[in-house]
Write a protein that holds these residues in place. Structure first.
Motif, mmCIF file in Angstrom:
data_model
loop_
_atom_site.group_PDB
_atom_site.id
_atom_site.type_symbol
_atom_site.label_atom_id
_atom_site.label_comp_id
_atom_site.label_asym_id
_atom_site.label_seq_id
_atom_site.Cartn_x
_atom_site.Cartn_y
_atom_site.Cartn_z
ATOM 1 N N TRP A 134 6.861 -24.396 -74.895
ATOM 2 C CA TRP A 134 7.944 -23.547 -74.397
ATOM 3 C C TRP A 134 7.358 -22.235 -73.886
ATOM 4 N N GLU A 135 7.619 -21.897 -72.613
ATOM 5 C CA GLU A 135 7.136 -20.602 -72.129
ATOM 6 C C GLU A 135 8.143 -19.942 -71.201
ATOM 7 N N MET A 136 9.423 -20.200 -71.458
ATOM 8 C CA MET A 136 10.453 -19.662 -70.570
ATOM 9 C C MET A 136 11.325 -18.644 -71.292
ATOM 10 N N VAL A 137 11.502 -17.501 -70.668
ATOM 11 C CA VAL A 137 12.487 -16.521 -71.127
ATOM 12 C C VAL A 137 13.323 -16.186 -69.901
ATOM 13 N N HIS A 138 14.625 -16.210 -70.045
ATOM 14 C CA HIS A 138 15.515 -16.094 -68.880
ATOM 15 C C HIS A 138 15.229 -14.858 -68.027
ATOM 16 N N PHE A 139 15.076 -15.085 -66.713
ATOM 17 C CA PHE A 139 14.969 -13.977 -65.751
ATOM 18 C C PHE A 139 16.358 -13.417 -65.492
ATOM 19 N N ASP A 140 16.414 -12.242 -64.868
ATOM 20 C CA ASP A 140 17.726 -11.649 -64.562
ATOM 21 C C ASP A 140 18.571 -12.539 -63.655
ATOM 22 N N GLY A 194 13.500 -25.025 -58.054
ATOM 23 C CA GLY A 194 12.417 -24.378 -58.780
ATOM 24 C C GLY A 194 12.805 -23.056 -59.415
ATOM 25 N N GLU A 195 14.064 -22.626 -59.230
ATOM 26 C CA GLU A 195 14.488 -21.355 -59.823
ATOM 27 C C GLU A 195 14.792 -21.511 -61.308
ATOM 28 N N GLY A 196 14.781 -22.754 -61.783
ATOM 29 C CA GLY A 196 15.003 -22.958 -63.216
ATOM 30 C C GLY A 196 16.466 -23.106 -63.597
ATOM 31 N N LYS A 197 17.178 -23.935 -62.872
ATOM 32 C CA LYS A 197 18.607 -24.118 -63.147
ATOM 33 C C LYS A 197 18.839 -24.790 -64.499
ATOM 34 N N THR A 198 17.874 -25.613 -64.915
ATOM 35 C CA THR A 198 18.028 -26.260 -66.218
ATOM 36 C C THR A 198 18.163 -25.196 -67.309
ATOM 37 N N LEU A 199 17.335 -24.175 -67.209
ATOM 38 C CA LEU A 199 17.380 -23.102 -68.204
ATOM 39 C C LEU A 199 18.632 -22.228 -68.004
ATOM 40 N N VAL A 200 19.034 -22.039 -66.752
ATOM 41 C CA VAL A 200 20.245 -21.259 -66.462
ATOM 42 C C VAL A 200 21.426 -21.843 -67.231
ATOM 43 N N ARG A 260 14.639 -36.204 -57.065
ATOM 44 C CA ARG A 260 15.430 -35.001 -57.138
ATOM 45 C C ARG A 260 15.497 -34.528 -58.586
ATOM 46 N N GLY A 261 15.389 -33.247 -58.769
ATOM 47 C CA GLY A 261 15.494 -32.727 -60.123
ATOM 48 C C GLY A 261 14.142 -32.592 -60.807
ATOM 49 N N THR A 262 13.078 -33.044 -60.156
ATOM 50 C CA THR A 262 11.752 -32.887 -60.750
ATOM 51 C C THR A 262 11.010 -31.778 -60.008
ATOM 52 N N ILE A 313 8.026 -29.502 -58.525
ATOM 53 C CA ILE A 313 6.663 -29.675 -57.986
ATOM 54 C C ILE A 313 5.911 -28.368 -58.174
ATOM 55 N N LYS A 314 5.022 -28.354 -59.152
ATOM 56 C CA LYS A 314 4.251 -27.132 -59.410
ATOM 57 C C LYS A 314 2.965 -27.183 -58.601
ATOM 58 N N LEU A 315 2.530 -26.051 -58.067
ATOM 59 C CA LEU A 315 1.267 -26.021 -57.339
ATOM 60 C C LEU A 315 0.112 -25.990 -58.337
ATOM 61 N N ARG A 362 8.580 -22.741 -54.293
ATOM 62 C CA ARG A 362 9.377 -22.392 -55.453
ATOM 63 C C ARG A 362 8.873 -21.088 -56.058
ATOM 64 N N GLN A 363 9.817 -20.304 -56.518
ATOM 65 C CA GLN A 363 9.516 -19.043 -57.205
ATOM 66 C C GLN A 363 8.423 -18.226 -56.530
ATOM 67 N N GLY A 364 8.637 -17.999 -55.206
ATOM 68 C CA GLY A 364 7.736 -17.096 -54.509
ATOM 69 C C GLY A 364 6.417 -17.706 -54.066
HETATM 70 P P1 ADP Z 1 15.543 -26.261 -60.571
HETATM 71 O O1 ADP Z 1 16.407 -27.248 -61.304
HETATM 72 O O2 ADP Z 1 16.227 -24.986 -60.288
HETATM 73 O O3 ADP Z 1 14.919 -26.846 -59.369
HETATM 74 P P2 ADP Z 1 13.943 -26.461 -62.951
HETATM 75 O O4 ADP Z 1 14.998 -26.206 -63.933
HETATM 76 O O5 ADP Z 1 13.475 -27.858 -62.773
HETATM 77 O O6 ADP Z 1 14.347 -25.883 -61.524
HETATM 78 O O7 ADP Z 1 12.729 -25.506 -63.303
HETATM 79 C C1 ADP Z 1 11.624 -25.366 -62.483
HETATM 80 C C2 ADP Z 1 10.431 -24.872 -63.247
HETATM 81 O O8 ADP Z 1 10.541 -23.515 -63.532
HETATM 82 C C3 ADP Z 1 10.212 -25.585 -64.568
HETATM 83 O O9 ADP Z 1 8.881 -25.964 -64.638
HETATM 84 C C4 ADP Z 1 10.527 -24.547 -65.603
HETATM 85 O O10 ADP Z 1 9.719 -24.714 -66.705
HETATM 86 C C5 ADP Z 1 10.192 -23.253 -64.871
HETATM 87 N N1 ADP Z 1 10.985 -22.112 -65.327
HETATM 88 C C6 ADP Z 1 12.331 -22.004 -65.262
HETATM 89 N N2 ADP Z 1 12.732 -20.816 -65.737
HETATM 90 C C7 ADP Z 1 11.635 -20.155 -66.133
HETATM 91 C C8 ADP Z 1 11.404 -18.854 -66.717
HETATM 92 N N3 ADP Z 1 12.404 -18.029 -66.998
HETATM 93 N N4 ADP Z 1 10.139 -18.511 -66.971
HETATM 94 C C9 ADP Z 1 9.132 -19.359 -66.704
HETATM 95 N N5 ADP Z 1 9.272 -20.579 -66.159
HETATM 96 C C10 ADP Z 1 10.519 -20.976 -65.851
#
Ligand code: ADP
Ligand code: MG
Length: 949
Positions: free
Chosen positions: A161-167, A187-193, A664-666, A668-670, A703-705
């Protein structure tokens, strides 16, 4: 117009975001305070909120009779729990009684007080949630922070686990809680949102459903986010296709349940259309659904309703009877068409274009999938020739109509309309003695029974032959379907996936089975159905998230009352969108794609290629092999494997070919070092009819910049261009630029293509709206019948329920008897007999009292029976009556629907006709259900407790 509207919308979104931003600040302050607290503090807060929110839950009160007849102890318990609720809620509802005593009178007062304020509970709960939102979101964020470094196994893989919610994620989470669609890039992390609104709303105990596009993602998200929820003390469930009802019940009992839309929808249908007792029902209500990739589910999947079927009657006979003759007929036509093909070639060589056009048109009408014809149609000028010829026939240009031309064939096929018609020649071939045997006679209102039967029989024959012709001429084995182990399985054209269990409707599947000489399965009978739209409308709250919703904002708003809010990205998006490249032919386009891939691949930059179909993926894969470029192909067969391949698409030197929807939904990390090479390079090989799908593909990079590139390669032969864009205009532009270069790029072309896409999108919307307009009629009926059915299943007091059904059902029967009475000489004999069957020998003076007497007689007879054993049987008898009539009604509605379309040749709007007749059918249905329920109950009681004497 658009440019003038745009700032208004932009302003609206800005205003919405401005309202959300200050809340983010409050979340921060709470979260900072929590940083010094132990983990236990988070769980304590969770429990406190859960307890307080439980007071807003529905309260099932026993009936008045049960309170009266119940014992002292149960009254005391009831009074105590009501007292507790009232005290907790009195701040919101000052009118609630102050004191609840364990007496029937006081409890009755309490019941009235509760019912009076019940409607206000949802709003009060919503206010409570709104109040705690900043602190609750802070709890989730702080839990995420405390979990950093924590390891878990997700779908068999170890994750840290290395995610903490961004603003921006907090903002997305607020938008979802407010019932909006949060548009956040890939890639914005909607799963965590989603964890934020899921947690907050799960505190209510009403169950939050998170909807994913496939089973694999449901499991992945449930396991991965489940770590966070369990950390906070909530329970998490996950639906999988293979689960049995008992297992499903447990998943639904959790605070949070992940699953696909089909799992949720089918469970609803089974619960309300098939389950016969509370124990068999798995869902426990529809409070809040949060839909991931919401456009994919509410728009792409919403075309086909969810249907539960059971085998109907055997209708194979006509297919078996007609198949041999149709096979001979098709062979004759093929010979005829071989001739046209040879003729067309000869005429073309002789330079007689116009005559060649006629021969080709006949070929197209006669055998649209003739090998040589398909090959010739790969040449754009020949395709234009056929189109032109067809057009001039339609305008009467050849001194002949298209109908006359079709008479030169045994039958004609309309590929686009999916239609097949016998000609006179074909009819004579099939039935030389009586060519009329295959025409449907005219039928007027005065027709007698014989004529009607003849009409019906011939209509079946004509329909069967037409379906067989389509089976032979439009559906090819291994392209449209496969035959394995004696079964015909459909292949999805865009993904190449075998769609096991699905069948073509309207007899087409049987026709293909007859053609392949395998066992013809029975036509299935619908026993429960709902559209995806209407399923999700059941929820008290609905929201979602996706990378691509704005283009369909109008549809979301009109159909679901959902508004889209684009959320800014965490880091600025630096993707480079290059202009489209357009080529004259498909072959040139693919060559250019391969050249480009080769050039990029040498540098080590990874490439992701999106295609419109499995077939296109395979073509491209062949070309890449020839160019010796190693690559992976995704063919959308297994979601988990797919995810594994897609994950690697960001590695150095990777080339991944995939259909647009695959993976879809997976994420792609560089891989390390790839950003320096320019990031992921996305190539589109065709524009999808919907702009949304194109955006989805572009969004796979950057994704993410991260850096990234996207470019589409198109050709004038692409379906979208041929059918919807203005190919001639583009061809002209290409000719102009031909002197300079072989390709054409530019913004003006882009606009032309977008316009074509918009046209297709609107068409799609119209179709979905139409499906829904029709289903809305059914939806109302379904909700009434299902509600009634559910009341029967859930009735706490079976005696009361039976009383009501008996009175109403016998009243219907009584009305029928009375209506049939001759007013001159009323003969009450049959009425008397009927009443005697219920154990009532004397008719009352006033017949209106009869239902009550019948009911009383019934209740007297069951008095001596064991309620525990008899009541479930009563319930079951009533359910059977409902199901029997409802399923017949579904058949009638289906017939009605087909009927109004046949009749719609006139000026009448089929929908209006449908609504009117559906209303009549339905009022008959409700009477029939009541009457049948009462009749079945009467039969039941006669068999166990016959009338004395
Ligand atoms: P989306 O559904 O928006 O395309 P995902 O939920 O699949 O994106 O997340 C994309 C990636 O971003 C994942 O690998 C996740 O671990 C990472 N991620 C999401 N939120 C954060 C965060 N706050 N800090 C670090 N990594 C994050
Ligand atoms: Mg996602």
């Amino acid at each position: 117009m658009i440019s003038r509207l745009f700032p208004v919308f932009a302003g609206k979104n800005e205003r919405e975001l401005a309202k959300i931003r200050p809340i983010v600040g409050r979340i921060h302050r709470h979260e900072e305070a929590l940083q010094g607290e132990p983990e236990e503090a988070l769980r304590e807060l969770t429990q406190k909120w859960q307890r307080e929110l439980s007071f807003y839950q529905p309260f099932e009160l026993p009936s008045r009779r049960q309170v009266k007849e119940g014992d002292e102890e149960s009254r005391r318990r009831l009074a105590a729990s009501l007292q507790e609720r009232f005290d907790a809620l009195r701040a919101e509802f000052p009118s609630l009684p102050r004191r609840v005593e364990a007496t029937p009178e006081s409890l009755e007062q309490a019941r009235l007080g509760w019912h009076r304020m019940e409607d206000g509970l949802d709003a009060a709960r919503a206010r409570y949630l709104e109040r705690i939102l900043p602190e609750a979101y802070a709890v989730v964020k702080n839990a995420a922070r405390k979990m950093v470094g924590h390891q878990a196994t997700v779908c068999g893989q170890t994750m840290t686990w290395e995610m903490v919610h961004f603003d921006v994620q907090l903002m997305g989470g607020i938008a979802i809680h407010r019932g909006l669609i949060a548009e956040m890039q890939t890639g914005e992390g909607k799963t965590l949102v989603a964890t934020l609104p899921v947690y907050l709303n799960a505190l209510t105990g009403l169950g939050v459903h998170v909807v994913t596009v496939n089973d694999y993602l449901a499991r992945r998200d449930a396991e991965w986010m489940g770590e966070l929820f369990r950390f906070l003390g909530l329970t998490v469930g996950c639906l999988q296709n293979s689960q049995q009802p008992a297992d499903r019940q447990q998943q639904y009992a959790c605070d949070i349940t992940y699953g696909t839309n089909a799992e949720f929808g089918f469970d609803y249908l089974r619960d309300h259309g098939i389950a016969r007792s509370r124990a068999e029902q798995v869902q426990r209500g529809h409070y809040f659904a949060i839909i991931d990739e919401i456009d994919s589910i509410l728009i792409d999947e919403a075309r086909t309703p969810l249907i539960i079927t059971m085998p109907g009657h055997d209708a194979s006979e006509p297919f078996v009877r007609h198949q041999p003759a149709v096979a001979r007929l098709v062979r004759r036509q093929v010979e005829l068409c071989n001739g046209f093909a040879t003729e067309a070639k000869r005429l073309l060589e002789a330079g007689e274009k116009s005559a060649a056009g006629v021969a080709l048109l006949k070929l197209k009408l006669g055998q649209p999938r003739h090998r040589q014809f398909l090959r010739m149609m790969e040449q754009p000028e020949l395709r234009r020739l056929v189109d032109k010829t067809e057009l001039s026939y339609q305008r009467g240009g050849f001194g002949k109509t298209l109908v006359q031309l079709k008479e030169e064939l045994y039958f004609s096929i309309h590929e686009k309309d999916r239609d097949a018609d016998l000609s006179e020649m074909g009819r004579c071939f099939l039935s030389p003695q009586d060519p009329e045997a295959f025409t449907v006679p005219e039928l007027d209102a005065a027709a007698g029974e014989d004529e009607r039967q003849l009409f019906a029989a011939r209509a079946v024959d004509v329909h069967t032959i037409s379906q067989l012709l389509k089976a032979y001429c439009l559906h090819e084995r291994d392209i449209h379907y496969v035959v394995r182990e004696g079964k015909v399985t459909i292949i999805d054209e865009s993904t190449g996936r075998e769609m096991s269990g699905r069948r073509w409707s309207d007899g087409l599947h049987q026709a293909v089975e007859a053609k392949e000489k395998v066992a013809i399965e029975r036509e299935n009978r619908t026993c429960a159905t709902i559209t995806i739209q209407n399923y999700f409308r059941l929820y008290q709250k609905l929201a979602g998230m996706t990378g691509t919703a704005e283009t369909e904002a109008a549809e979301f708003h009109d159909i679901y009352q959902l508004d889209v809010l684009p959320i800014p990205t965490h880091r600025p998006n630096i993707r480079v969108d290059e202009n489209d490249c357009i080529y004259r032919t498909r072959a040139e386009k693919y060559q250019a794609v391969v050249d480009r891939i080769a050039k990029v691949h040498i540098t080590g930059q990874p490439v992701l290629v999106g295609t419109a179909s499995v077939e296109a993926s395979e073509t491209l894969s062949r070309l890449l092999k020839r160019a010796k470029i190693p690559h992976a192909v995704l063919n959308a067969k297994n979601h988990a494997q797919e995810a594994a391949i897609v994950t690697k698409a960001g590695e150095r030197g990777a080339v991944t070919v995939s259909t647009n929807m695959a993976g879809r939904g997976t994420d792609i990390k560089l891989a390390p070092g790839v950003a320096e090479l320019g990031g992921l390079f996305v190539i589109g090989t065709e524009r999808n009819p919907s702009r949304r799908v194109d955006r989805q593909l572009r969004g796979r990079c950057s994704r993410q910049g991260d850096p990234g590139y996207a470019r589409f390669f198109l050709s004038l032969e692409d379906d979208l261009m041929r059918h919807h864009a203005a190919p001639n205009r583009m061809a002209g532009m290409i000719e102009d630029s031909a002197a300079r270069a072989r390709t054409l790029t530019g913004a003006s072309l882009g606009k032309l293509i977008e316009a074509a896409q918009q046209q297709v999108e609107q068409h799609g919307y119209k179709i979905r709206k139409r499906v829904l307009d029709f289903d809305d009629v059914m939806n109302l009926q379904r909700s009434i019948v299902y509600e009634h059915r559910n009341e029967v299943i859930h009735a706490r007091d079976v005696r009361e329920m039976v009383q009501e059904i008996l009175r109403e059902g016998t009243a219907v029967t009584l009305r029928r008897y009375l209506a049939e009475l001759d007013p001159e000489q009323p003969d009450l004999t049959s009425l008397r007999q009927w009443a005697a069957g219920w154990g009532v020998e004397e008719l009352p003076e006033d017949l209106v009292q009869l239902p009550e007497l019948l009911e009383a007689s019934y209740q007297r007879r069951v008095e001596g029976l064991s309620a525990e054993r008899f009541e479930p049987i009563e319930r079951d008898v009533v359910l059977r009556a409902i199901d029997h009539h409802w399923q017949n009604h579904l058949d009638d509605m289906e017939d009605l629907r087909e009927g109004v379309f046949l009749r719609s040749q006139g000026q009448k709007d089929p929908l209006v006709e449908y609504k009117n007749e559906a209303y009549t059918l339905f009022s008959g249905l409700m009477d029939a259900i009541q009457e049948a329920s009462a009749r079945s109950l009467s039969r039941l009681v006669s068999s166990v407790a016959p009338v004395a004497g």
